[in-house]
Design a protein around this motif. Structure first.
Motif, PDB file in Angstrom:
ATOM      1  N   ILE A 230      39.764  43.948  41.611  1.00 58.80           N
ATOM      2  CA  ILE A 230      38.821  44.417  40.597  1.00 58.80           C
ATOM      3  C   ILE A 230      39.001  43.599  39.319  1.00 58.80           C
ATOM      4  O   ILE A 230      40.130  43.359  38.879  1.00 58.80           O
ATOM      5  CB  ILE A 230      39.038  45.917  40.286  1.00 58.80           C
ATOM      6  N   VAL A 231      37.887  43.180  38.729  1.00 60.36           N
ATOM      7  CA  VAL A 231      37.915  42.355  37.511  1.00 60.36           C
ATOM      8  C   VAL A 231      37.267  43.112  36.362  1.00 60.36           C
ATOM      9  O   VAL A 231      36.169  43.672  36.513  1.00 60.36           O
ATOM     10  CB  VAL A 231      37.175  41.021  37.725  1.00 60.36           C
ATOM     11  N   VAL A 232      37.938  43.132  35.217  1.00 56.52           N
ATOM     12  CA  VAL A 232      37.377  43.706  33.993  1.00 56.52           C
ATOM     13  C   VAL A 232      37.546  42.687  32.875  1.00 56.52           C
ATOM     14  O   VAL A 232      38.667  42.254  32.592  1.00 56.52           O
ATOM     15  CB  VAL A 232      38.074  45.021  33.595  1.00 56.52           C
ATOM     16  N   ASN A 233      36.445  42.294  32.255  1.00 60.00           N
ATOM     17  CA  ASN A 233      36.497  41.384  31.109  1.00 60.00           C
ATOM     18  C   ASN A 233      36.494  42.228  29.841  1.00 60.00           C
ATOM     19  O   ASN A 233      35.471  42.790  29.452  1.00 60.00           O
ATOM     20  CB  ASN A 233      35.299  40.433  31.121  1.00 60.00           C
ATOM     21  N   CYS A 234      37.651  42.315  29.200  1.00 60.39           N
ATOM     22  CA  CYS A 234      37.799  43.196  28.033  1.00 60.39           C
ATOM     23  C   CYS A 234      36.936  42.761  26.857  1.00 60.39           C
ATOM     24  O   CYS A 234      36.596  43.579  25.997  1.00 60.39           O
ATOM     25  CB  CYS A 234      39.264  43.246  27.609  1.00 60.39           C
ATOM     26  N   ALA A 235      36.577  41.467  26.809  1.00 62.58           N
ATOM     27  CA  ALA A 235      35.776  40.967  25.691  1.00 62.58           C
ATOM     28  C   ALA A 235      34.292  41.228  25.888  1.00 62.58           C
ATOM     29  O   ALA A 235      33.517  41.136  24.935  1.00 62.58           O
ATOM     30  CB  ALA A 235      36.017  39.472  25.509  1.00 62.58           C
ATOM     31  N   ALA A 236      33.883  41.550  27.110  1.00 62.29           N
ATOM     32  CA  ALA A 236      32.458  41.697  27.404  1.00 62.29           C
ATOM     33  C   ALA A 236      31.986  43.142  27.353  1.00 62.29           C
ATOM     34  O   ALA A 236      30.804  43.412  27.551  1.00 62.29           O
ATOM     35  CB  ALA A 236      32.156  41.111  28.785  1.00 62.29           C
ATOM     36  N   ILE A 237      32.906  44.075  27.096  1.00 68.90           N
ATOM     37  CA  ILE A 237      32.563  45.500  27.115  1.00 68.90           C
ATOM     38  C   ILE A 237      32.794  46.089  25.724  1.00 68.90           C
ATOM     39  O   ILE A 237      33.862  45.895  25.139  1.00 68.90           O
ATOM     40  CB  ILE A 237      33.423  46.251  28.152  1.00 68.90           C
ATOM     41  N   PRO A 238      31.823  46.812  25.169  1.00 71.86           N
ATOM     42  CA  PRO A 238      32.013  47.440  23.852  1.00 71.86           C
ATOM     43  C   PRO A 238      33.224  48.365  23.858  1.00 71.86           C
ATOM     44  O   PRO A 238      33.525  49.014  24.867  1.00 71.86           O
ATOM     45  CB  PRO A 238      30.712  48.227  23.641  1.00 71.86           C
ATOM     46  N   GLU A 239      33.918  48.426  22.720  1.00 71.06           N
ATOM     47  CA  GLU A 239      35.120  49.257  22.620  1.00 71.06           C
ATOM     48  C   GLU A 239      34.840  50.704  23.005  1.00 71.06           C
ATOM     49  O   GLU A 239      35.676  51.367  23.624  1.00 71.06           O
ATOM     50  CB  GLU A 239      35.679  49.205  21.194  1.00 71.06           C
ATOM     51  N   THR A 240      33.665  51.206  22.644  1.00 71.26           N
ATOM     52  CA  THR A 240      33.345  52.609  22.902  1.00 71.26           C
ATOM     53  C   THR A 240      33.215  52.913  24.390  1.00 71.26           C
ATOM     54  O   THR A 240      33.322  54.068  24.798  1.00 71.26           O
ATOM     55  CB  THR A 240      32.030  52.985  22.194  1.00 71.26           C
ATOM     56  N   VAL A 262      34.304  57.052  38.307  1.00 76.92           N
ATOM     57  CA  VAL A 262      35.630  56.601  38.730  1.00 76.92           C
ATOM     58  C   VAL A 262      35.991  55.345  37.946  1.00 76.92           C
ATOM     59  O   VAL A 262      35.196  54.401  37.858  1.00 76.92           O
ATOM     60  CB  VAL A 262      35.660  56.305  40.245  1.00 76.92           C
ATOM     61  N   GLY A 263      37.183  55.315  37.364  1.00 78.80           N
ATOM     62  CA  GLY A 263      37.610  54.170  36.561  1.00 78.80           C
ATOM     63  C   GLY A 263      38.055  52.995  37.407  1.00 78.80           C
ATOM     64  O   GLY A 263      38.318  53.120  38.610  1.00 78.80           O
ATOM     65  N   GLU A 264      38.153  51.825  36.768  1.00 83.55           N
ATOM     66  CA  GLU A 264      38.525  50.612  37.488  1.00 83.55           C
ATOM     67  C   GLU A 264      39.966  50.660  37.982  1.00 83.55           C
ATOM     68  O   GLU A 264      40.295  50.057  39.007  1.00 83.55           O
ATOM     69  CB  GLU A 264      38.317  49.380  36.592  1.00 83.55           C
ATOM     70  N   PHE A 265      40.843  51.363  37.272  1.00 81.31           N
ATOM     71  CA  PHE A 265      42.206  51.520  37.769  1.00 81.31           C
ATOM     72  C   PHE A 265      42.209  52.262  39.101  1.00 81.31           C
ATOM     73  O   PHE A 265      42.934  51.891  40.034  1.00 81.31           O
ATOM     74  CB  PHE A 265      43.073  52.275  36.749  1.00 81.31           C
ATOM     75  N   GLN A 266      41.377  53.324  39.200  1.00 83.37           N
ATOM     76  CA  GLN A 266      41.303  54.063  40.463  1.00 83.37           C
ATOM     77  C   GLN A 266      40.677  53.216  41.566  1.00 83.37           C
ATOM     78  O   GLN A 266      41.110  53.260  42.719  1.00 83.37           O
ATOM     79  CB  GLN A 266      40.501  55.360  40.285  1.00 83.37           C
ATOM     80  N   LYS A 267      39.654  52.424  41.213  1.00 84.67           N
ATOM     81  CA  LYS A 267      39.008  51.568  42.212  1.00 84.67           C
ATOM     82  C   LYS A 267      39.979  50.521  42.762  1.00 84.67           C
ATOM     83  O   LYS A 267      39.879  50.114  43.916  1.00 84.67           O
ATOM     84  CB  LYS A 267      37.795  50.861  41.594  1.00 84.67           C
ATOM     85  N   ALA A 268      40.909  50.083  41.918  1.00 87.81           N
ATOM     86  CA  ALA A 268      41.859  49.042  42.323  1.00 87.81           C
ATOM     87  C   ALA A 268      43.081  49.611  43.024  1.00 87.81           C
ATOM     88  O   ALA A 268      43.995  48.853  43.366  1.00 87.81           O
ATOM     89  CB  ALA A 268      42.294  48.238  41.097  1.00 87.81           C
ATOM     90  N   ASN A 269      43.124  50.903  43.250  1.00 90.65           N
ATOM     91  CA  ASN A 269      44.299  51.540  43.848  1.00 90.65           C
ATOM     92  C   ASN A 269      44.691  50.855  45.160  1.00 90.65           C
ATOM     93  O   ASN A 269      43.868  50.687  46.060  1.00 90.65           O
ATOM     94  CB  ASN A 269      44.016  53.020  44.100  1.00 90.65           C
ATOM     95  N   GLY A 270      45.943  50.445  45.240  1.00 93.60           N
ATOM     96  CA  GLY A 270      46.435  49.728  46.410  1.00 93.60           C
ATOM     97  C   GLY A 270      46.264  48.227  46.317  1.00 93.60           C
ATOM     98  O   GLY A 270      46.850  47.481  47.102  1.00 93.60           O
ATOM     99  N   GLY A 271      45.438  47.783  45.363  1.00 89.49           N
ATOM    100  CA  GLY A 271      45.143  46.358  45.239  1.00 89.49           C
ATOM    101  C   GLY A 271      45.535  45.795  43.891  1.00 89.49           C
ATOM    102  O   GLY A 271      46.585  46.129  43.335  1.00 89.49           O
ATOM    103  N   THR A 272      44.651  44.956  43.348  1.00 91.51           N
ATOM    104  CA  THR A 272      44.943  44.218  42.115  1.00 91.51           C
ATOM    105  C   THR A 272      43.845  44.458  41.088  1.00 91.51           C
ATOM    106  O   THR A 272      42.662  44.438  41.421  1.00 91.51           O
ATOM    107  CB  THR A 272      45.027  42.704  42.403  1.00 91.51           C
ATOM    108  N   LEU A 273      44.253  44.674  39.839  1.00 90.31           N
ATOM    109  CA  LEU A 273      43.312  44.772  38.726  1.00 90.31           C
ATOM    110  C   LEU A 273      43.545  43.581  37.806  1.00 90.31           C
ATOM    111  O   LEU A 273      44.659  43.360  37.331  1.00 90.31           O
ATOM    112  CB  LEU A 273      43.514  46.076  37.948  1.00 90.31           C
ATOM    113  N   PHE A 274      42.488  42.805  37.577  1.00 88.52           N
ATOM    114  CA  PHE A 274      42.572  41.629  36.707  1.00 88.52           C
ATOM    115  C   PHE A 274      41.886  41.942  35.390  1.00 88.52           C
ATOM    116  O   PHE A 274      40.671  42.151  35.343  1.00 88.52           O
ATOM    117  CB  PHE A 274      41.908  40.432  37.383  1.00 88.52           C
ATOM    118  N   LEU A 275      42.675  42.004  34.316  1.00 87.97           N
ATOM    119  CA  LEU A 275      42.135  42.225  32.975  1.00 87.97           C
ATOM    120  C   LEU A 275      42.003  40.874  32.283  1.00 87.97           C
ATOM    121  O   LEU A 275      42.988  40.294  31.818  1.00 87.97           O
ATOM    122  CB  LEU A 275      43.049  43.145  32.162  1.00 87.97           C
ATOM    123  N   ASP A 276      40.783  40.364  32.241  1.00 90.34           N
ATOM    124  CA  ASP A 276      40.530  39.093  31.571  1.00 90.34           C
ATOM    125  C   ASP A 276      40.355  39.340  30.077  1.00 90.34           C
ATOM    126  O   ASP A 276      39.869  40.395  29.665  1.00 90.34           O
ATOM    127  CB  ASP A 276      39.269  38.451  32.159  1.00 90.34           C
TER     128      ASP A 276
END
Length: 501
Positions: A230-240, A262-276
């Motif tokens: 799962i990939v989340v780009n922290c700069a591309a999502i509004p803080e709110t 469902v949050g991205e941490f839950q979606k990545a359960n068992g796998g990898t979460l990439f916070l760009d």
């Protein structure tokens, strides 16, 4: 490492792109003297072992085949054949007489004897290498040992090819080209060592250096490769919205929350979460991320239930100096230390521009294939212009530059006019930043020595009241030498010691 092993590695490394599978089978046949050979690689989408290269009596057979486990219990693979049995068990298998082996299944022709060796990467099966002969006992224990040794050497290189294909399919870019630079070699070494672990990894580098590719490579080479990425780009999502994206929310948790998410941490359960771009993570959320990393607990917004338990491997990337941010208080130091258990520093393109032509040709072939055009050549003028440009956008900018040129190219060679506008002035940029002409050692010594010697002489004579004789004695030289030095440095004796008028 034996000479044979080195030769195998050299041949596989030297194999042109797309031919390593054929080269591996050829090496196995040459080393064992077998008549037939085959390479099976696990295909996740097909759910079985795909026959990627097959040689029968010197003829390459291109008929596709996928060997699938026929039973739900994969440990009982007798009906699935020898290749599947070896894949499941992870041990070499010698069948001296197929007529007496219940695991033998015929394909194309009957054979009398078979040997099969597992291809394993980080103790996980990725494929099977087999050889066979028409006659019973045509394959013996010596051939089995040779085949096993070849499989052990080839497995990491074959896995690299697999990951490169995954990278091209997912991102349109090759993973990495071996030997680009010592810095990239160090990155690859760390990936191989760190990928099998569960440790958090922090990838640092300028924009466009390939942080996303490295993160995917870590996941694909980890024990979580078959689990979510799962990939989340922290700069591309509004803080709110970022807290809701990462941790989820309950229905009615806030205005507009009309459903449970469902949050991205839950979606990545068992796998990898990439916070760009993790450096853009708001301070208010950093404590929740730290809790998720250290304790494996996430709390959706608006939930009164106990925290959800998750098993997530966290990979982060940034082009910012998190250590400096931690000292300034704009990034939690405890989170920084947790994320940077292992750090990978990616080199910018300008640090390995000696290999620019190799990279450019890779992107040229790729772009031409993507756009259905014949691949043009890289002209010398284009190469010179590429070399003169600094590529602030690094490898990403180089890829886009080549694709732009391929689209505009109408001949069999790229022209400077096909390049994007920023590169049209590359020669001027190089001229402005060209290094100075190399000076001789004597010139360098004189440039460095002159101000120091002038200062020394001035202070020496001032200390001795302008008396040359006593000053020369204190300096350990005669008066003639001192006068010569004064003249050479443009100093004169008067009421004060200074430059000649």
């Amino acid at each position: 490492m034996t000479a044979t092993t080195r030769e195998i590695e050299d041949r596989l490394h030297a194999a042109p792109p797309g031919t390593i599978e054929a080269e591996l089978v050829a090496i196995a046949l040459e080393a064992t003297g077998a008549e037939h050979g085959a390479l099976f690689v696990w295909d996740k989408d097909a759910g079985g072992l795909a026959l990627v290269h097959h040689v029968v009596g010197g003829v390459t057979v291109t008929l596709p085949r996928v060997v699938k486990p026929e039973l739900r219990d994969r440990s009982d693979s007798a009906k699935a054949g020898i290749a599947m049995h070896v894949f499941n068990e992870g041990v070499p298998y010698l069948c001296p007489d197929t007529s007496r082996d219940p695991r033998y299944t015929r394909y194309l022709i009957d054979v009398g004897s078979i040997a099969a060796a597992p291809l394993q990467y980080q103790k996980r099966p990725i494929g099977v290498l087999t050889i066979s002969a028409r006659e019973p006992r045509g394959i013996d224990a010596n051939a089995m040992r040779a085949l096993t040794a070849i499989a052990e050497v080839a497995a990491p290189l074959l896995r690299r090819v697999q990951v490169d294909k995954l990278s091209r399919a997912a991102t349109g870019r090759p993973l990495m080209i071996k030997g680009l630079s010592p810095a990239w070699h160090e990155v690859e070494r760390k990936i191989e060592l760190a990928a099998p672990t569960n440790a958090p990894i922090l990838i640092r580098g300028e924009s466009g250096t390939g942080k996303d590719l490295v993160a995917r490579a870590i996941h694909w080479n980890s024990r979580r490769a078959e689990k979510p990425y799962i990939v989340v780009n922290c700069a591309a999502i509004p803080e709110t919205l970022l807290e809701s994206i990462l941790f989820g929310h309950m229905k009615g948790a806030f205005t507009g929350a009309s459903f449970q998410k469902v949050g991205e941490f839950q979606k990545a359960n068992g796998g990898t979460l990439f916070l760009d771009e993790v450096g853009e993570l708001p301070v208010m959320l950093q404590a929740k991320v730290l809790r998720a990393v250290e304790q494996g607990e996430v709390q959706p917004l608006g939930s009164n239930d106990p925290p959800d338990r998750v098993d997530v491997r966290l990979i982060c990337a940034t082009n910012r100096d998190l250590e400096a941010m931690a000292k300034l208080g704009t990034f939690r130091d405890d989170l920084y230390y947790r994320l940077s258990v292992m750090t990978l520093d990616l080199p910018p393109l300008r640090s390995y521009k000696d290999n620019l032509e190799t990279l450019a040709n890779v992107f040229l072939e790729q772009s031409a294939t993507s756009h259905g055009k014949p691949a043009p050549r890289l002209g010398t003028a284009v190469l010179a212009r590429l070399a003169a440009y600094d590529f602030p956008g690094n490898v990403r900018e180089l890829k886009n530059t080549i694709e732009h040129a391929v689209i505009l190219c109408t001949g069999d060679e790229l022209r400077v006019d096909d390049l994007p506008r920023p590169l049209h002035s590359a020669s001027k940029l190089r001229a402005r930043t060209a290094p100075p002409t190399q000076i001789t050692l004597d010139e360098a010594r004189e440039t460095w020595l002159e101000p120091l010697e002038k200062q020394y002489l001035t202070e020496l004579l001032a200390k001795h009241g302008g008396n040359v004789k006593t000053a020369a004695k204190a300096a350990g030289i005669n008066t003639v030498t001192l006068y010569r030095l004064l003249k050479r440095r443009g100093l004169h004796l008067g009421r004060t010691i200074g430059p000649k008028p």
